[in-house]
Structure formats: C-alpha cells, structure tokens
Enzyme design. Structure first.
Site, mmCIF file in Angstrom:
data_model
loop_
_atom_site.group_PDB
_atom_site.id
_atom_site.type_symbol
_atom_site.label_atom_id
_atom_site.label_comp_id
_atom_site.label_asym_id
_atom_site.label_seq_id
_atom_site.Cartn_x
_atom_site.Cartn_y
_atom_site.Cartn_z
ATOM 1 C CB SER A 60 -0.879 0.047 1.250
ATOM 2 O OG SER A 60 -1.702 -1.064 1.337
HETATM 3 N N1 SAH Z 1 0.688 -5.163 4.245
HETATM 4 C C1 SAH Z 1 1.379 -5.536 3.040
HETATM 5 C C2 SAH Z 1 0.526 -5.300 1.813
HETATM 6 C C3 SAH Z 1 0.136 -6.566 1.254
HETATM 7 S S1 SAH Z 1 -1.013 -6.575 -0.078
HETATM 8 C C4 SAH Z 1 2.725 -4.861 2.897
HETATM 9 O O1 SAH Z 1 3.068 -3.994 3.696
HETATM 10 O O2 SAH Z 1 3.457 -5.251 1.998
HETATM 11 C C5 SAH Z 1 -2.172 -7.752 0.541
HETATM 12 C C6 SAH Z 1 -1.609 -9.082 0.943
HETATM 13 O O3 SAH Z 1 -2.683 -9.894 1.365
HETATM 14 C C7 SAH Z 1 -0.906 -9.834 -0.189
HETATM 15 O O4 SAH Z 1 0.395 -10.142 0.197
HETATM 16 C C8 SAH Z 1 -1.762 -11.098 -0.350
HETATM 17 O O5 SAH Z 1 -1.016 -12.223 -0.718
HETATM 18 C C9 SAH Z 1 -2.373 -11.239 1.036
HETATM 19 N N2 SAH Z 1 -3.586 -12.050 1.082
HETATM 20 C C10 SAH Z 1 -4.595 -12.125 0.168
HETATM 21 N N3 SAH Z 1 -5.522 -12.996 0.583
HETATM 22 C C11 SAH Z 1 -5.112 -13.488 1.779
HETATM 23 C C12 SAH Z 1 -5.649 -14.436 2.697
HETATM 24 N N4 SAH Z 1 -6.790 -15.081 2.474
HETATM 25 N N5 SAH Z 1 -4.946 -14.702 3.825
HETATM 26 C C13 SAH Z 1 -3.769 -14.061 4.076
HETATM 27 N N6 SAH Z 1 -3.217 -13.167 3.235
HETATM 28 C C14 SAH Z 1 -3.882 -12.879 2.099
#
Ligand code: SAH
Length: 207
Positions: A60
């Site tokens: 993000s």
């Molecule tokens: N907070 C992160 C942003 C990640 S984007 C950062 O600082 O980099 C959203 C993330 O959610 C992705 O890595 C994706 O793989 C994860 N995600 C999607 N569905 C998910 C689920 N069901 N359980 C756990 N993680 C999930």
C-alpha cells in the site's frame, strides 16, 4: 549513494498533511521502506504510492499505512493481528507502535511470507510472528487481539476474525467486492460491530 534517510524524512513531512498522530509519523520515519520493496522498485520506495511486490500483490501507499495505523489507535503493548503480510512493511510500522513481539501476521502466499520474515529479521523486526495460511481463519492460538486489520479487501469482516478480537477491540479493513470502503469497527460486548466508514479505497482482494 542514495540518501534514504533524507527521502524518508521528506515522505514523513508530506504525510503530515493527512496524518496528525506523531507516533504514527515517527513510525513511518523509522521503518526503512526501501529494504522491503523489490530491488528494482527501490528508487520509488519513498514516493507516496503503492508498489508491486511480486505474486501479483502490492504494498500500500505510505499514506494508507499511516491512515490505517492512526485509525487503529495503536498503543505500546497492544496485541495485533494483521491479515496480508505482503513484504512485511506495514507489519514493521505496526511493530514500531506496539512492539514487534505483539504483532501476528498471516500471509496466504508462502513465497511472500518467507521473504517478509527474512526482511523483518534483517531490519530489526525479527520478533514479528509471520505464518503462511488463510487469513480468513485468523490465528486463534494467540487470540484475543486488541486490534485486527486486513491489508486485502474482504466482502465483510470474516467471522473468525471478529471472534478473535477482544470485546472493546477494533477491527479495520477494506470492505467490498468491487467498490471498497475502509471500515473501522469497534466490537461491542454483545459481539456486534459498531462501524464507521472512512471512505473509498482500493486494495487487492482477499484470496
Ligand atoms: N501489508 C502488506 C501489503 C500486502 S497486499 C505490505 O506492507 O506489503 C495484501 C496481501 O494480502 C498480499 O500479500 C496477499 O497475498 C495477502 N492475502 C490475500 N488474501 C489473503 C488471505 N486469504 N490470507 C492471508 N493473506 C492474504
């Protein structure tokens, strides 16, 4: 030589327009975002925008991480559940505010979880706990959490996450299938949620 500290302090100043919580701004000023993003994206690490991190996922924009931290009203010692570790940056910002040993993060993609663990270790946040799994199930072993947030969009707060948050605790997530809203919810003693809407947002969907 790139002056990362200077870039980071400029970013922090820019965020002051949208975020007033000094502890949150100090956290943003502390976490080396350039070490969390892929090498070929480093030069944009302190631009206030989302960046790709592999596996079709994105980190993000810094203002969104800061706004979420402010809405969660985090204090030292709060136990926090994060769904969607991604590269680990957001978890590190949360760790600055509550202490790394209080942060539990679940990531769906094993490759991202492994990489995030390595980066968190290398940057001094090795006490953050990261697990590969489906975040919809939460992480019951360490419940109850004072705060729970999702960094991916869900149709609604998954029931296990509500169950694992303590009464009086706060949940925060992008909610919606197409159009998403950032929803903050306080869990009442009867288990129902007192919701407030914090505007339109755009996150990758929960898998
Ligand atoms: N907070 C992160 C942003 C990640 S984007 C950062 O600082 O980099 C959203 C993330 O959610 C992705 O890595 C994706 O793989 C994860 N995600 C999607 N569905 C998910 C689920 N069901 N359980 C756990 N993680 C999930």
């Amino acid at each position: 030589m790139v002056d990362w500290d200077r870039q980071r302090s400029r970013l922090t100043d820019h965020l002051r327009k949208r975020v007033s919580d000094e502890a949150v701004l100090a956290a943003i000023a502390s976490v080396p975002r350039h070490r969390f993003v892929p090498d070929d994206k480093r030069r944009d690490a302190y631009a206030d925008r989302p960046l790709p991190i592999g596996a079709g996922q994105t980190i993000s924009a810094p203002h969104m991480v800061a706004i979420m931290a402010e809405l969660l009203d985090l204090s030292a010692g709060d136990r926090v559940l994060e769904i969607g570790t991604g590269c680990g940056y957001h978890a590190a910002v949360t760790a600055e505010l509550v202490g790394p040993e209080n942060v539990y993060s679940v990531e769906y993609h094993a490759s991202l979880a492994d990489e995030a663990r390595k980066t968190l270790d290398a940057t001094g946040y090795g006490d953050v706990s990261v697990r590969t799994g489906d975040g919809k199930e939460g992480w019951p072993e360490h419940a109850p959490y004072d705060r729970t947030y999702l960094t991916c969009a869900a149709p609604d707060f998954p029931a296990p996450l509500v169950d694992q948050t303590r009464d009086g605790g706060i949940l925060l997530a992008p909610i919606g299938d197409g159009q998403q809203r950032l929803i903050r919810a306080e869990k009442r003693t009867d288990g129902t949620l007192d919701r407030t809407d914090h505007g339109g947002v755009r996150f990758v969907p929960l898998q």
